[in-house]
Design a protein around this motif. Structure first.
Motif, mmCIF file in Angstrom:
data_model
loop_
_atom_site.group_PDB
_atom_site.id
_atom_site.type_symbol
_atom_site.label_atom_id
_atom_site.label_comp_id
_atom_site.label_asym_id
_atom_site.label_seq_id
_atom_site.Cartn_x
_atom_site.Cartn_y
_atom_site.Cartn_z
ATOM 1 N N SER A 96 -10.662 4.868 -1.957
ATOM 2 C CA SER A 96 -10.890 3.466 -1.585
ATOM 3 C C SER A 96 -11.668 2.718 -2.675
ATOM 4 O O SER A 96 -12.499 3.292 -3.358
ATOM 5 C CB SER A 96 -11.672 3.386 -0.274
ATOM 6 O OG SER A 96 -10.887 3.850 0.790
ATOM 7 N N ARG B 78 2.059 2.474 2.656
ATOM 8 C CA ARG B 78 1.410 3.153 3.785
ATOM 9 C C ARG B 78 2.433 3.430 4.878
ATOM 10 O O ARG B 78 3.233 2.564 5.221
ATOM 11 C CB ARG B 78 0.308 2.249 4.321
ATOM 12 C CG ARG B 78 -0.446 2.765 5.551
ATOM 13 C CD ARG B 78 -1.549 1.787 5.851
ATOM 14 N NE ARG B 78 -2.306 2.046 7.028
ATOM 15 C CZ ARG B 78 -3.635 2.273 7.020
ATOM 16 N NH1 ARG B 78 -4.292 2.317 5.886
ATOM 17 N NH2 ARG B 78 -4.277 2.436 8.146
ATOM 18 N N SER C 245 -8.226 -0.438 3.673
ATOM 19 C CA SER C 245 -8.845 -0.392 2.355
ATOM 20 C C SER C 245 -7.792 -0.790 1.313
ATOM 21 O O SER C 245 -6.608 -0.471 1.459
ATOM 22 C CB SER C 245 -9.387 1.005 2.083
ATOM 23 O OG SER C 245 -8.410 1.993 2.363
ATOM 24 N N HIS D 47 -6.349 12.780 1.589
ATOM 25 C CA HIS D 47 -6.651 11.358 1.639
ATOM 26 C C HIS D 47 -7.809 11.168 0.685
ATOM 27 O O HIS D 47 -8.494 12.112 0.353
ATOM 28 C CB HIS D 47 -7.067 10.998 3.064
ATOM 29 C CG HIS D 47 -6.511 9.677 3.494
ATOM 30 N ND1 HIS D 47 -5.296 9.563 4.104
ATOM 31 C CD2 HIS D 47 -6.995 8.415 3.390
ATOM 32 C CE1 HIS D 47 -5.067 8.296 4.379
ATOM 33 N NE2 HIS D 47 -6.088 7.564 3.944
ATOM 34 N N LYS E 252 0.819 -1.225 0.000
ATOM 35 C CA LYS E 252 0.000 0.000 0.000
ATOM 36 C C LYS E 252 0.850 1.271 0.000
ATOM 37 O O LYS E 252 0.324 2.364 -0.183
ATOM 38 C CB LYS E 252 -0.881 0.037 1.250
ATOM 39 C CG LYS E 252 -2.222 -0.638 1.105
ATOM 40 C CD LYS E 252 -3.067 -0.421 2.351
ATOM 41 C CE LYS E 252 -3.518 1.000 2.589
ATOM 42 N NZ LYS E 252 -4.791 1.368 1.973
ATOM 43 N N ASN F 78 -6.337 0.024 -1.380
ATOM 44 C CA ASN F 78 -5.862 1.034 -2.327
ATOM 45 C C ASN F 78 -4.473 1.472 -1.913
ATOM 46 O O ASN F 78 -4.071 1.247 -0.768
ATOM 47 C CB ASN F 78 -6.800 2.246 -2.311
ATOM 48 C CG ASN F 78 -7.034 2.763 -0.897
ATOM 49 O OD1 ASN F 78 -7.857 2.223 -0.163
ATOM 50 N ND2 ASN F 78 -6.282 3.787 -0.515
HETATM 51 MG MG MG Z 1 -7.973 3.645 3.674
#
Ligand code: MG
Ligand code: TXA
Length: 341
Positions: free
Chosen positions: A153, A59, A145, A237, A57, A147
């Motif tokens: 998402s 992230r 999620s 976001h 991700k 993505n």
């Molecule tokens: Mg998310």
């Protein structure tokens, strides 16, 4: 991991749920539908598998994941339930509500899943495909999620495919068609004396207040410095790669901009309507599909009319607000950070 199969997409079925369970227990990653959005799941007790989620991700590892469980009994093995938590779980699980609870100190969760916090975000989803997968996996499943971090998402299996084109590290996508709620779960922190809303979502705050009384709303604007209770509340976001403007009256749409409208008596030219009848639940279910559909070359920007800020309208406005915010290190109108062709 040699035991893991090569990437594939399969239609939801009992056999698919069983295979997903095997993959998850072996440390693999599975994308699956929930009633809110598609999740990207890994065994929440397996550090390596959880690390793989953050990697694919892209992230930040300070942003903790939601742990999905099949029922309250499984949740109680991971977290402490006080009165408020119990009331909310009884009222809204399975469903689009995530509870932030005190993590059990001796519990089995990977510390990476909770980003080292002493709390954990837990949810029992209501989607039958998600529940079948959780029953087969028999381990708690960490699932953000599905993505890339910061992008919109996914509410279709196709969206997941488009996000992870190289498929590196992803073992399975279960296609369960579109997600009926269409926005992420509502997140409530119940570790303090009063419930605190961390993210508006698929369960209306009004319905939560009917069960536990007044919910504390986020006081200030979310900041981009991470100095906030839910790190995921970074301001930019859910953002398409083209500029998005909110609270735009139809007459103020500029050339090259596509208009997203809501309710009856709206212009039809160069516009798509989130819900012609003015139904906020229908609008939420359509929101991400429409943002993605308009995020393409040839469209210079997206303008959205004002959306009522009640019920699911709160979740819609929250996502639109963030989608319209300047991205990290960007000024408005600068080139996109993420592009999803
Ligand atoms: Mg998310
Ligand atoms: O509907 C949903 O919630 C979807 C589906 C897949 O279940 N999941 C989802 O996950 O939206 P994600 O990772 O995209 O968003 C999780 C949010 C993040 O904003 C994160 O910061 C917050 O939950 N969160 C997770 N653990 C937390 C904790 N212990 N305390 C506060 N916030 C937490």
């Amino acid at each position: 991991d040699t035991a893991l199969p090569d990437f594939k997409v399969v239609e939801a079925s009992p056999a698919a749920a069983q295979e997903a369970g095997e993959i998850l227990r072996a440390g693999g990653l599975v994308a699956f539908p929930t009633e809110t959005v598609y999740g990207l799941g890994a065994d929440a007790t397996n550090d390596k598998a959880v690390a793989a989620i953050f990697a694919i991700k892209e992230r930040p590892t300070f942003n903790p994941l939601i742990v999905h469980v099949k029922d309250e009994i499984q949740a109680a093995k991971l977290a402490e339930f006080n009165d408020m938590a119990q009331k909310l779980a009884h009222a809204f699980w399975p469903g689009a509500l995530t509870l932030v609870l005190k993590r059990k100190a001796d519990g089995p969760l990977s510390l990476l899943a909770t980003a080292g916090l002493d709390t954990v975000a837990v949810r029992v989803p209501s989607h039958p495909v998600a529940l079948a997968l959780l029953a087969e996996a028999d381990v708690p499943v960490a699932a953000p999620s599905a993505n890339k971090s910061g992008y919109v998402s996914p509410t279709l299996a196709l969206h997941v495919l488009m996000q992870f084109k190289d498929r590196q590290g992803l073992n399975l996508i279960i296609d369960g068609s579109s997600c009926p709620v269409g926005v992420e779960s509502t997140i409530i922190d119940v570790t303090g004396p009063v419930p605190v809303l961390l993210r508006p979502g698929g369960v209306a705050v009004e319905d939560i207040e009917a069960v536990v009384g007044p919910v504390q709303m986020p006081s200030a604007e979310p900041s981009s410095d991470g100095d906030i209770k839910a790190p995921g509340q970074l301001k930019s976001h859910y953002a398409p790669s083209i500029p998005l403007r909110i609270n735009v009256e139809p007459k103020d749409r500029v050339k090259g901009e596509s208009l997203i409208t809501f309710g009856p008596d709206m212009p039809r030219r160069a516009a798509i309507n989130l819900s012609k009848t003015g139904d906020l639940a229908e609008a939420a279910a359509n929101l991400f599909i429409m943002l993605r559909a308009l995020d393409m070359p040839g469209i210079r920007g997206i303008a959205v009319v004002p959306i009522p800020n009640t019920g699911l309208g709160r979740a819609i406005n929250d996502r639109l607000n963030r989608a319209s915010a300047p991205k990290d290190g960007e000024t408005p109108g600068a080139p996109p950070k993420y592009h999803d062709p």
